[in-house]
Design an enzyme around this catalytic site. Structure first.
Site, PDB file in Angstrom:
ATOM      1  N   SER A   1       0.817  -0.972   0.031  1.00  0.00           N
ATOM      2  CA  SER A   1      -0.026  -0.522  -0.271  1.00  0.00           C
ATOM      3  C   SER A   1       0.947   1.032   0.274  1.00  0.00           C
ATOM      4  O   SER A   1       0.893   2.599  -0.519  1.00  0.00           O
ATOM      5  CB  SER A   1      -0.507   0.366   1.042  1.00  0.00           C
ATOM      6  OG  SER A   1      -1.862  -1.215   1.059  1.00  0.00           O
TER       7      SER A   1
ATOM      8  N   TYR B   1      -4.232  -1.986  -9.937  1.00  0.00           N
ATOM      9  CA  TYR B   1      -3.450  -2.368  -8.676  1.00  0.00           C
ATOM     10  C   TYR B   1      -2.639  -3.265  -8.471  1.00  0.00           C
ATOM     11  O   TYR B   1      -1.639  -3.195  -6.776  1.00  0.00           O
ATOM     12  CB  TYR B   1      -4.687  -2.506  -8.227  1.00  0.00           C
ATOM     13  CG  TYR B   1      -4.506  -2.464  -6.376  1.00  0.00           C
ATOM     14  CD1 TYR B   1      -4.191  -1.489  -6.146  1.00  0.00           C
ATOM     15  CD2 TYR B   1      -5.308  -3.687  -5.579  1.00  0.00           C
ATOM     16  CE1 TYR B   1      -4.921  -1.303  -4.677  1.00  0.00           C
ATOM     17  CE2 TYR B   1      -5.111  -3.258  -4.093  1.00  0.00           C
ATOM     18  CZ  TYR B   1      -4.713  -2.598  -3.870  1.00  0.00           C
ATOM     19  OH  TYR B   1      -4.505  -2.355  -2.543  1.00  0.00           O
TER      20      TYR B   1
ATOM     21  N   TYR C   1      -4.368   3.351   7.875  1.00  0.00           N
ATOM     22  CA  TYR C   1      -6.343   2.935   8.344  1.00  0.00           C
ATOM     23  C   TYR C   1      -7.066   2.931   9.272  1.00  0.00           C
ATOM     24  O   TYR C   1      -6.645   4.458   9.191  1.00  0.00           O
ATOM     25  CB  TYR C   1      -5.469   1.510   7.758  1.00  0.00           C
ATOM     26  CG  TYR C   1      -5.076   0.743   6.944  1.00  0.00           C
ATOM     27  CD1 TYR C   1      -5.219   0.800   5.401  1.00  0.00           C
ATOM     28  CD2 TYR C   1      -4.052   0.222   7.078  1.00  0.00           C
ATOM     29  CE1 TYR C   1      -4.499   0.120   4.274  1.00  0.00           C
ATOM     30  CE2 TYR C   1      -3.034  -0.559   5.867  1.00  0.00           C
ATOM     31  CZ  TYR C   1      -2.906  -0.199   4.317  1.00  0.00           C
ATOM     32  OH  TYR C   1      -2.698  -1.135   4.159  1.00  0.00           O
TER      33      TYR C   1
ATOM     34  N   VAL D   1       1.246  -3.503   4.152  1.00  0.00           N
ATOM     35  CA  VAL D   1       0.929  -4.863   4.736  1.00  0.00           C
ATOM     36  C   VAL D   1       2.076  -5.237   4.446  1.00  0.00           C
ATOM     37  O   VAL D   1       2.495  -6.916   5.027  1.00  0.00           O
ATOM     38  CB  VAL D   1       0.198  -6.200   4.642  1.00  0.00           C
ATOM     39  CG1 VAL D   1      -1.408  -5.162   5.017  1.00  0.00           C
ATOM     40  CG2 VAL D   1       0.054  -6.292   2.791  1.00  0.00           C
TER      41      VAL D   1
ATOM     42  N   LYS E   1       0.570   3.682  -2.986  1.00  0.00           N
ATOM     43  CA  LYS E   1      -0.817   3.984  -3.251  1.00  0.00           C
ATOM     44  C   LYS E   1      -0.041   5.938  -2.441  1.00  0.00           C
ATOM     45  O   LYS E   1      -0.908   7.046  -3.822  1.00  0.00           O
ATOM     46  CB  LYS E   1      -1.805   3.832  -2.553  1.00  0.00           C
ATOM     47  CG  LYS E   1      -1.918   2.665  -2.358  1.00  0.00           C
ATOM     48  CD  LYS E   1      -2.773   2.551  -0.528  1.00  0.00           C
ATOM     49  CE  LYS E   1      -3.537   0.620  -1.371  1.00  0.00           C
ATOM     50  NZ  LYS E   1      -4.327   0.667  -0.490  1.00  0.00           N
TER      51      LYS E   1
END
Lengths: 309, 309, 309, 309
Positions: free
Chosen positions: B64, B191, B243, B261, B67
């Site tokens: 992530s 993605y 998150y 992660v 991103k």
């Protein structure tokens, strides 16, 4: 480079054509009586200087801004144990939502939504009478602002009490999970009175200055809180200070702040200073519309954004 | 005052008894094969210097963290129009929750949860083939890190694809609201491949340095993004980068960051520098356990917290 | 006492001024092409007699009514093991909601919401090709109606597939919890084709008669299902057959039924008979507006309500 | 064919090895004092005959079963206007959930969840003192049972009041949406007292018989409600009478019923008779475990299921 006073006047001038924009809070009658045209702003510097523009000597209902002061007070009384009863995460929902309370077993997401502030009020009261806790909060704010002339607006407090079913629901709901010590009507008494404190922008900027000043009383070495605690409180203001508009506020303004439905916002830029702004018209998520824009202009014209390199 | 190198070694030493703590991600088999004992950290300064400790030359799956780079790229391509398709608010729920998507008509809460990053991937692809978009993202990261030796881990990408039902559900759900242009399998292709990019801490710290440097390429006046855009991206990292642990991270660490992660975190302190840390064991909300602690120590021993006065 | 034929004509006459009321489904283009003025009704008695009024020989898309037949088929194939993968409770939300699926770990609330029917389709397919399962469902319905002249409307099936992102999201979401065996596109193939079956009211009333007849094929002792299973299926129709209008339908009509967005409803009164009604205009929760009213009149003029003393 | 008395004894015998199964309600101390070994059952026929087994003369707390009687009373007072303030749909969630209340603006899903019953109590009180409403409900139940010897258990009522934060939250929440006339403490007074009514199985079966008898007082032509209203009330019992286990109960038992956390269930089979059963141990969704099984056996050995052909 312009002076702080010039900066305030520039912002005032730029926004003046739009004074009255936004929607004044109407959920309690007392708040809806305020003229939407009001606008005031005050900046306090670590050296103690205060600059103002607009109706900066006119008191308004600080409402949820009081949550910053009550959190500070509660941390002083019980320390990090506060976090056993309230979380530190943005809520992702409206200021008075009850949905997340059910999923999270009566633990509010953070101390700046209503449910969280009610728990904080319960912590401050510590089983004693509401009047003691209310007095303690008021005295603390007077001390921070070095100004005894700060009062609770009794008619606002009465109006809150008469229209406070939603907050009563939040309190009873948390009580059902054992996350409240005082009876719900008493803790709401504390909460409604702290929200009904009336301050003007000059007082509010001064009261919040310790957070911009590493926890120290302006112009002295006396500490209200440690530097670490000051940082933590303003971190919460940044992530949770504007209800479900906190992300947008951080994105556009980049200065930790806490808003109230009375149209006020207290913002603090660490090492730089504190700002109080007041404009009663709210945006769609319940934060002062022009107050937010004023702070966005401040951020644009200065290096006060905490994201500034 | 200690040097940066001494600081890194102090953190490494303090945490070394706990190497292996936390729970390595197991939702895809490839990630679960990584040794939990790994630990690396790298700090890049605006002057171009990079300091490291631990296995800082060993590549890991950035997941992530990608991103941040894809958002930057999308903002460069379509500008503020990005925000018509994705929000800016913390989600108040897990990284792969679909609940809020239903309440908010297919508009993800922010670009750093999975649904939001899928929309960003769709924006980058702009209707073209996945391979083009993947190539563009990879080239952008190589440019930022000044390092051509950055690759996509094909086995991780294949593993993601084979176990990607939840992300497929998010994509199809957004497509049902008209918030996706590419067919869902193609946008997932983009993605999954961006998540499978492998980098080491040295590369990652260098790639993120522009965000700490007002949007400029380190050691030059060339801009990746404007100073304002850099501030806005790191504001989102602060409010949404971890998150449902974003509030806690801001509270404890106070440096804008984005976790993955794979156990990596990229953090940037405006004007100070960028940090990459890697420790595969995760905490209960899916962020690197020791990576977070390493950054908390960094914040404690320095003035890198953005909340520091 | 009036005859069944007179009853049908009375209902037809009473409702005729309102033909065209309600809103024809438009989520797939093919359904929106149907004239809202259509109205048909058929009643089948345990002795095999069938009475009709309106356009009872005109086929329409049975859509979700197919879920009754696919559930029956799945129960025949795997028995009560069905209930390990789908629940029996009313959903309390819209027919295509994904929220509850997240709270309940991929187990749909009941077999009559879309997610539940997709699981049932997966059970019927049992890992084999979609075409086999589709053929099996179609043959089963032809057998129940004693009519080989029942077909799948290919243009409706194609239209469903092209606009089926929401159902794809439901399928992928369940797959992420391990509650799907076939790949999601294949199971959706089964589901979309069963929804695209076209029948007229005469055929539909005949096909549902076994449920009113203790599980027996009308006019014979051959059983489709046991008497207990017939009771259980219609119990589910009563509690879950009309999405989030199931309570209201039980309250007003009191006859177990299952609606489809094509405007059809199949209702069965145990020991009395089965009814099929068709009127394309839907009410706010997605059930046929006049179809519901027709059944309310039937309930008013007869003792077919299961709550009748 | 066996007699009703033989049927009761057969059920009693079959279940006796399991007396004590389930979990006695403990949310209020008074309820937790009841012996889990208790079991009683009574059947009342339209001709006035009553058959019993077990401790059928021992009174227990009827709790939520009272909601059937209060709904009947409220419908008698204000008619169908009731439905402007409470819905008719199964809730899809726990008996005391507050989540749906937020989504549906303070309108409870149905009159058999706590929030709905509180609104019904408010309707009965109609702005008058709680004691009048309580007296009215009690008198109505005594009239239905033809038995003056039915009382409110004061210690249960006091216990409910002392532990009623969740219900207080529901009441305040509805008040915040304007869906309550009495102050919340007064309406809760009514609600807590109706829940604390104690009855034995014989009395309860008799009190519910009018619902099985088309609304008529057993053995007379006097009507409590019209036949249509009786059908509508038992339709609600079927779809909403067992909280989030209503679908399962309809599936397994097929007789409209209403459960209470005191371990009682009142069930009515239209035209056949009424049944009261009592066994304090509850299942996972809060309904009597053996009470449900007893009714499932009744359904198995008779044609009392409303789904029976």
């Amino acid at each position: 480079m312009q002076s702080i006073q010039e900066l305030l006047e520039r912002i005032h001038t730029e926004l003046s054509p739009r004074f009255g924009d936004g929607k004044v809070a109407s959920y309690i009658p007392e708040l809806s009586k305020v003229s939407p045209e009001k606008f005031a702003m005050a900046i306090a510097l670590p050296n103690g200087e205060v600059f103002t523009c607009g109706q900066s000597e006119e008191a308004f209902s600080i409402q949820s801004i009081s949550k910053v002061f009550s959190l500070t007070l509660a941390l002083g009384k019980v320390g990090e144990k506060v976090w056993a009863r309230v979380g530190k995460e943005p809520s992702g929902s409206a200021f008075n939502s009850i949905v997340q309370l059910e999923h999270e077993k009566g633990i509010p997401r953070n101390p700046f939504i209503n449910a969280g502030a009610i728990v904080i009020a319960d912590l401050i009261a510590n089983g004693h009478e509401p009047s003691e806790a209310i007095g303690e909060i008021l005295q603390f704010i007077r001390f921070l602002a070095s100004d005894e002339n700060i009062h609770i607006d009794k008619s606002v407090a009465a109006s809150e009490t008469a229209h406070g079913h939603r907050n009563a629901a939040l309190a009873e709901f948390m009580a059902s999970f054992g996350n409240l010590n005082l009876p719900s009507d008493k803790v709401r008494g504390v909460y409604f009175h702290q929200c009904a404190i009336a301050m003007n922008c000059r007082q509010l900027a001064k009261a919040g200055l310790f957070l911009a000043n590493g926890g120290r009383v302006p112009g002295s070495d006396n500490r209200v809180v440690t530097s670490q605690r000051a940082r933590r409180i303003i971190a919460l203001m940044l992530t949770c200070g504007h209800y479900d508009g906190s992300g947008e506020f951080a994105f556009r303004v980049g200065i930790p702040g806490k808003s109230g439905v009375g149209g006020g916002i207290l913002a603090v830029s660490p090492g730089k200073g504190s700002v109080a702004v007041w404009s009663p018209g709210l945006n769609s998520v319940g934060n002062s519309l022009l107050g937010t824009e004023a702070l966005e202009l401040l951020s644009k014209y200065t290096d006060w954004s905490i994201f500034y390199e």
